[in-house]
Design an enzyme around this catalytic site. Structure first.
Site, PDB file in Angstrom:
ATOM      1  N   VAL A 271      -5.125  -5.530 -45.206  1.00 18.79           N
ATOM      2  CA  VAL A 271      -5.378  -7.218 -45.363  1.00 18.79           C
ATOM      3  C   VAL A 271      -6.698  -7.477 -46.224  1.00 18.79           C
ATOM      4  O   VAL A 271      -7.776  -7.004 -46.052  1.00 18.79           O
ATOM      5  CB  VAL A 271      -5.687  -8.052 -44.086  1.00 18.79           C
ATOM      6  CG1 VAL A 271      -5.931  -9.403 -44.170  1.00 18.79           C
ATOM      7  CG2 VAL A 271      -4.499  -7.809 -42.961  1.00 18.79           C
TER       8      VAL A 271
ATOM      9  N   ALA B 271     -17.723 -13.993 -37.820  1.00 19.47           N
ATOM     10  CA  ALA B 271     -16.928 -14.191 -36.778  1.00 19.47           C
ATOM     11  C   ALA B 271     -16.876 -13.126 -35.666  1.00 19.47           C
ATOM     12  O   ALA B 271     -17.135 -12.027 -36.238  1.00 19.47           O
ATOM     13  CB  ALA B 271     -15.432 -14.257 -37.333  1.00 19.47           C
TER      14      ALA B 271
ATOM     15  N   THR C  43      -8.209  -7.923 -38.046  1.00 17.72           N
ATOM     16  CA  THR C  43      -8.706  -8.666 -39.310  1.00 17.72           C
ATOM     17  C   THR C  43      -9.496  -9.990 -39.026  1.00 17.72           C
ATOM     18  O   THR C  43      -9.453 -10.488 -37.826  1.00 17.72           O
ATOM     19  CB  THR C  43      -7.464  -9.018 -40.163  1.00 17.72           C
ATOM     20  OG1 THR C  43      -7.829  -9.503 -41.175  1.00 17.72           O
ATOM     21  CG2 THR C  43      -6.556 -10.095 -39.397  1.00 17.72           C
TER      22      THR C  43
ATOM     23  N   PRO D 142     -13.920  -6.894 -37.370  1.00 17.98           N
ATOM     24  CA  PRO D 142     -14.686  -7.782 -37.915  1.00 17.98           C
ATOM     25  C   PRO D 142     -16.496  -7.523 -37.701  1.00 17.98           C
ATOM     26  O   PRO D 142     -17.332  -8.299 -38.164  1.00 17.98           O
ATOM     27  CB  PRO D 142     -14.499  -9.239 -37.127  1.00 17.98           C
ATOM     28  CG  PRO D 142     -14.262  -8.692 -35.770  1.00 17.98           C
ATOM     29  CD  PRO D 142     -13.507  -7.423 -36.029  1.00 17.98           C
TER      30      PRO D 142
ATOM     31  N   MET E  76     -12.347 -14.696 -48.241  1.00 22.75           N
ATOM     32  CA  MET E  76     -13.313 -14.980 -49.351  1.00 22.75           C
ATOM     33  C   MET E  76     -13.109 -16.171 -50.204  1.00 22.75           C
ATOM     34  O   MET E  76     -13.274 -16.387 -51.450  1.00 22.75           O
ATOM     35  CB  MET E  76     -12.549 -13.969 -50.821  1.00 22.75           C
ATOM     36  CG  MET E  76     -12.608 -12.485 -49.934  1.00 22.75           C
ATOM     37  SD  MET E  76     -11.813 -11.284 -51.125  1.00 22.75           S
ATOM     38  CE  MET E  76     -10.166 -11.690 -50.599  1.00 22.75           C
TER      39      MET E  76
ATOM     40  N   ASP F  33     -18.256   0.227 -46.242  1.00 21.86           N
ATOM     41  CA  ASP F  33     -18.489  -1.008 -47.228  1.00 21.86           C
ATOM     42  C   ASP F  33     -19.359  -1.841 -46.674  1.00 21.86           C
ATOM     43  O   ASP F  33     -19.722  -1.763 -45.350  1.00 21.86           O
ATOM     44  CB  ASP F  33     -17.140  -1.737 -47.926  1.00 21.86           C
ATOM     45  CG  ASP F  33     -16.057  -2.070 -46.920  1.00 21.86           C
ATOM     46  OD1 ASP F  33     -16.634  -2.557 -45.911  1.00 21.86           O
ATOM     47  OD2 ASP F  33     -14.921  -2.210 -47.023  1.00 21.86           O
TER      48      ASP F  33
ATOM     49  N   VAL G 172       0.917  -1.051   0.062  1.00 27.68           N
ATOM     50  CA  VAL G 172       0.082  -0.237  -0.019  1.00 27.68           C
ATOM     51  C   VAL G 172       0.788   1.107   0.003  1.00 27.68           C
ATOM     52  O   VAL G 172       0.572   2.256  -0.676  1.00 27.68           O
ATOM     53  CB  VAL G 172      -1.003   0.130   1.245  1.00 27.68           C
ATOM     54  CG1 VAL G 172      -1.826   1.150   1.239  1.00 27.68           C
ATOM     55  CG2 VAL G 172      -1.764  -1.334   1.108  1.00 27.68           C
TER      56      VAL G 172
ATOM     57  N   LYS H  38     -18.760  -3.419 -51.939  1.00 26.73           N
ATOM     58  CA  LYS H  38     -18.895  -4.328 -53.057  1.00 26.73           C
ATOM     59  C   LYS H  38     -19.359  -5.672 -52.527  1.00 26.73           C
ATOM     60  O   LYS H  38     -18.763  -6.218 -51.515  1.00 26.73           O
ATOM     61  CB  LYS H  38     -17.374  -4.324 -53.424  1.00 26.73           C
ATOM     62  CG  LYS H  38     -16.865  -3.069 -54.046  1.00 26.73           C
ATOM     63  CD  LYS H  38     -15.392  -3.117 -54.212  1.00 26.73           C
ATOM     64  CE  LYS H  38     -14.887  -1.842 -53.653  1.00 26.73           C
ATOM     65  NZ  LYS H  38     -13.395  -1.950 -53.323  1.00 26.73           N
TER      66      LYS H  38
ATOM     67  N   GLY I  40     -14.054  -3.103 -43.466  1.00 29.52           N
ATOM     68  CA  GLY I  40     -14.205  -4.157 -42.479  1.00 29.52           C
ATOM     69  C   GLY I  40     -12.735  -4.824 -42.043  1.00 29.52           C
ATOM     70  O   GLY I  40     -11.706  -4.490 -42.959  1.00 29.52           O
ATOM     71  N   GLY I  41     -12.472  -5.100 -40.905  1.00 28.34           N
ATOM     72  CA  GLY I  41     -11.236  -5.813 -40.708  1.00 28.34           C
ATOM     73  C   GLY I  41     -10.186  -4.916 -40.569  1.00 28.34           C
ATOM     74  O   GLY I  41     -10.301  -3.774 -40.262  1.00 28.34           O
ATOM     75  N   ASP I  42      -9.164  -5.375 -41.373  1.00 27.44           N
ATOM     76  CA  ASP I  42      -8.039  -4.254 -41.337  1.00 27.44           C
ATOM     77  C   ASP I  42      -7.899  -3.819 -42.670  1.00 27.44           C
ATOM     78  O   ASP I  42      -7.881  -4.623 -43.598  1.00 27.44           O
ATOM     79  CB  ASP I  42      -6.692  -5.091 -41.117  1.00 27.44           C
ATOM     80  CG  ASP I  42      -5.435  -4.241 -41.207  1.00 27.44           C
ATOM     81  OD1 ASP I  42      -5.190  -3.790 -40.310  1.00 27.44           O
ATOM     82  OD2 ASP I  42      -4.906  -4.308 -42.243  1.00 27.44           O
TER      83      ASP I  42
HETATM   84  N1  SAH Z   1     -10.020  -6.464 -44.600  1.00 26.80           N
HETATM   85  C1  SAH Z   1     -10.728  -7.585 -44.318  1.00 26.80           C
HETATM   86  C2  SAH Z   1     -10.923  -8.617 -45.229  1.00 26.80           C
HETATM   87  C3  SAH Z   1     -11.774  -8.245 -46.484  1.00 26.80           C
HETATM   88  S1  SAH Z   1     -11.928  -9.448 -47.610  1.00 26.80           S
HETATM   89  C4  SAH Z   1     -10.155  -8.044 -42.903  1.00 26.80           C
HETATM   90  O1  SAH Z   1      -9.022  -7.867 -42.628  1.00 26.80           O
HETATM   91  O2  SAH Z   1     -11.018  -8.775 -42.460  1.00 26.80           O
HETATM   92  C5  SAH Z   1     -13.473  -9.981 -47.280  1.00 26.80           C
HETATM   93  C6  SAH Z   1     -13.468 -11.394 -46.497  1.00 26.80           C
HETATM   94  O3  SAH Z   1     -13.105 -11.198 -45.364  1.00 26.80           O
HETATM   95  C7  SAH Z   1     -14.683 -12.315 -46.510  1.00 26.80           C
HETATM   96  O4  SAH Z   1     -15.057 -12.924 -47.599  1.00 26.80           O
HETATM   97  C8  SAH Z   1     -14.416 -13.084 -45.505  1.00 26.80           C
HETATM   98  O5  SAH Z   1     -13.798 -14.286 -45.659  1.00 26.80           O
HETATM   99  C9  SAH Z   1     -13.457 -12.274 -44.648  1.00 26.80           C
HETATM  100  N2  SAH Z   1     -14.322 -11.689 -43.479  1.00 26.80           N
HETATM  101  C10 SAH Z   1     -14.497 -10.452 -42.956  1.00 26.80           C
HETATM  102  N3  SAH Z   1     -15.295 -10.244 -41.785  1.00 26.80           N
HETATM  103  C11 SAH Z   1     -15.712 -11.360 -41.451  1.00 26.80           C
HETATM  104  C12 SAH Z   1     -16.505 -11.889 -40.413  1.00 26.80           C
HETATM  105  N4  SAH Z   1     -16.804 -11.068 -39.523  1.00 26.80           N
HETATM  106  N5  SAH Z   1     -16.374 -13.429 -40.316  1.00 26.80           N
HETATM  107  C13 SAH Z   1     -15.744 -14.073 -41.173  1.00 26.80           C
HETATM  108  N6  SAH Z   1     -15.172 -13.833 -42.197  1.00 26.80           N
HETATM  109  C14 SAH Z   1     -15.055 -12.359 -42.541  1.00 26.80           C
END
Ligand code: SAH
Length: 502
Positions: A334, A440, A359, A253, A411, A276, A23, A298, A329-331
């Protein structure tokens, strides 16, 4: 107000802490950061306190070798309180703490008996430290945990760069005062600096550029004041400082809680947002309410806005002075085509920032209990696009045969059959474990596991929807034991239940 917040200057001020355990150490750590000269008194002083205070020299400029602090390994004596600005009693002996309290009172020195509100003249607040900006939160000892929770919320809201911004402002204060004669003019100048590009540069770690921009703005405004024709200096200065900028932001995600603090902050500054298909409505909701939100998503094979047109939109809007947020979405780097957008911005000389996001591979791995690497099963991991180009998987299967490598296909769902067949044909064992993870990290996440031989049939039955990611490798087997999220838990507990019934 039961207590009044004051910000006390402890630099080189004498402070006594009675107690030598954990403490005492926590208080010593805080007060050391404020520059106090500490006297620690206890029969036994912990090695951690020695490590913290044992080598803190008096004043480097004077090359003094004397420790700034005093560590006194003795039983408590009142004499150690004499001349101190404050006293902290942090022993685990209630009787002794009370004695110290009375001694301090007799000497008229403010005292804090740790965790004993009725024996405290002052309170240690929960602190948010962005020196020189400091925030103290107190519940007057009624609910310290609540104060700490509030602090955690503020920590997430206030960028780390705030301290540096405040220091820069402090350094330039006199200069600004000299060049901008009116109080209103100065207020407007600082507001623009703190809400505009200067703060953004600082938060992005570009201190030199932040200062240069601030100086440029100041020179411009000072010119306006000197010019006999310019009656409205603040207006012309604001035109000057509204250079547009693009923020390419990875949103992870889909779960808004997986955004970074930086992503959220930039989203709240947007004038216009391009997003997107993978960006969830909850995430979009977190953008500045008044921002225009434009869908440029897209879907496979159909392009809502062609990439080139989108690049141009980003550039055009930034040129109009807007803060453009591009959500991905994601990174962004990537499989996100973030690289192409940045190239276009660079070619047009538009300033930008890129914010990483979680990602899909990382999100899917963590939320299904499938570690992408594992000492016993996988020493490396590969992210591969399963996207079909001219009807063929865009994949060199020979590179995916290493049994100690995890492969993640983005994808890939619509090419699942070709992928699995191609892999088996190239020599990958037919019983290699594979998992499909749909949505996910989201409440509707679903997982399907199998082998290269049977996953296609299983998916035909289960029909997991997109977006889905595919994980292949020995690590997939760990899902059985490490799953913890969503449906998996229910399924696994059902299995356990069924086993017990047998
Ligand atoms: N930039 C993104 C990827 C874009 S490509 C990233 O880093 O995650 C798009 C692909 O990402 C989808 O076809 C799928 O394979 C994957 N994806 C993105 N979000 C997802 C999710 N919540 N659950 C599962 N796959 C996902």
């Amino acid at each position: 107000m039961n207590t009044f917040p004051l910000f006390f200057k402890f630099e080189n001020q004498p402070v006594a802490i009675i107690g030598g355990g954990e403490v005492a150490q926590r208080k010593a750590d805080l007060l050391k950061r404020a520059g106090a000269n500490l006297t620690i008194v206890a029969p036994k002083i912990s090695t951690d306190i020695y490590a913290l205070l044992g080598n803190d020299k008096q004043d480097d400029k004077q090359r003094s070798t004397e420790n700034k602090h005093q560590l006194v390994c003795e039983t408590y004596d009142k004499k150690w309180l004499v001349g101190k600005r404050i006293v902290i009693a942090a022993t685990d002996d209630k009787q002794l703490n009370k004695q110290i309290y009375q001694d301090a009172k007799a000497l008229n020195i403010p005292i804090n008996v740790v965790d004993t509100p009725h024996l405290c003249d002052f309170i240690f607040p929960a602190i948010v430290d962005r020196n020189p900006i400091v925030i103290g939160i107190s519940s007057n000892g009624q609910a310290p945990v609540l104060a700490r929770l509030l602090r955690a919320r503020l920590e997430t809201l206030i960028p780390q760069g705030y301290g540096k911004l405040a220091k820069l402002a402090g350094n330039m204060r006199a200069e600004v005062k000299a060049k901008i004669p009116t109080l209103t003019g100065r207020r407007q100048f600082w507001e623009r600096a703190f809400e505009g590009r200067v703060s953004e540069l600082m938060f992005a770690g570009r201190e030199g550029d932040a200062e240069a921009t601030l100086r440029q703005d100041l020179a411009q405004i000072a010119d306006d004041y000197l010019s006999p024709v310019a009656q409205t200096p603040s207006k012309s200065a604001s035109t000057h400082s509204t250079n547009g900028e693009v923020y390419v932001v990875g949103t992870g995600p889909g779960d808004a809680e997986l955004l970074t603090f930086k992503a959220l902050r930039l989203m709240q500054q947007a004038d216009i947002v391009y997003y997107d298909a993978l960006v969830s409505p909850q995430i979009l909701d977190l953008c500045r309410r008044d921002a225009d939100k434009v869908y440029v998503g897209k879907k496979r094979s159909e392009h809502a806005v062609a990439q080139q047109d989108l690049n141009q939109l980003l550039v055009d809007n930034a040129k109009k002075g807007k803060r453009v947020v591009r959500l991905k979405g994601g990174d962004p780097f990537v499989f996100g085509r973030g690289g192409e957008e940045i190239q276009a911005l660079q070619a047009a000389g538009i300033p930008y920032q890129i914010v990483p996001g979680i990602t899909a591979a990382n999100a899917a791995a963590c939320y299904t209990g499938i570690p992408l690497t594992h000492r016993d099963h996988a020493q490396s991991v590969k992210f591969v696009s399963g996207f079909l180009k001219a009807g063929e998987p865009n994949t060199d299967f020979a590179q995916l045969l290493d049994p100690e490598q995890t492969v993640v296909f983005y994808m890939g769902l619509s090419a699942l059959e070709r992928l699995t067949q191609g892999l088996i044909k190239a020599g990958k064992p037919a019983n290699t474990p594979i998992a499909i993870v749909s949505h996910a990290s989201l409440p509707n996440q679903r997982v399907l596991t199998g082998t290269l031989t049977n996953i296609v049939a299983k998916q035909t039955d289960a029909n997991l929807p997109t977006p889905a990611i595919i994980i292949m490798g020995e690590v997939v087997n760990l899902h059985q034991t490490l799953a913890w999220y969503g449906d998996d838990i229910a399924k696994l507990s059902q299995q356990a239940h069924a086993l017990n019934m047998v």
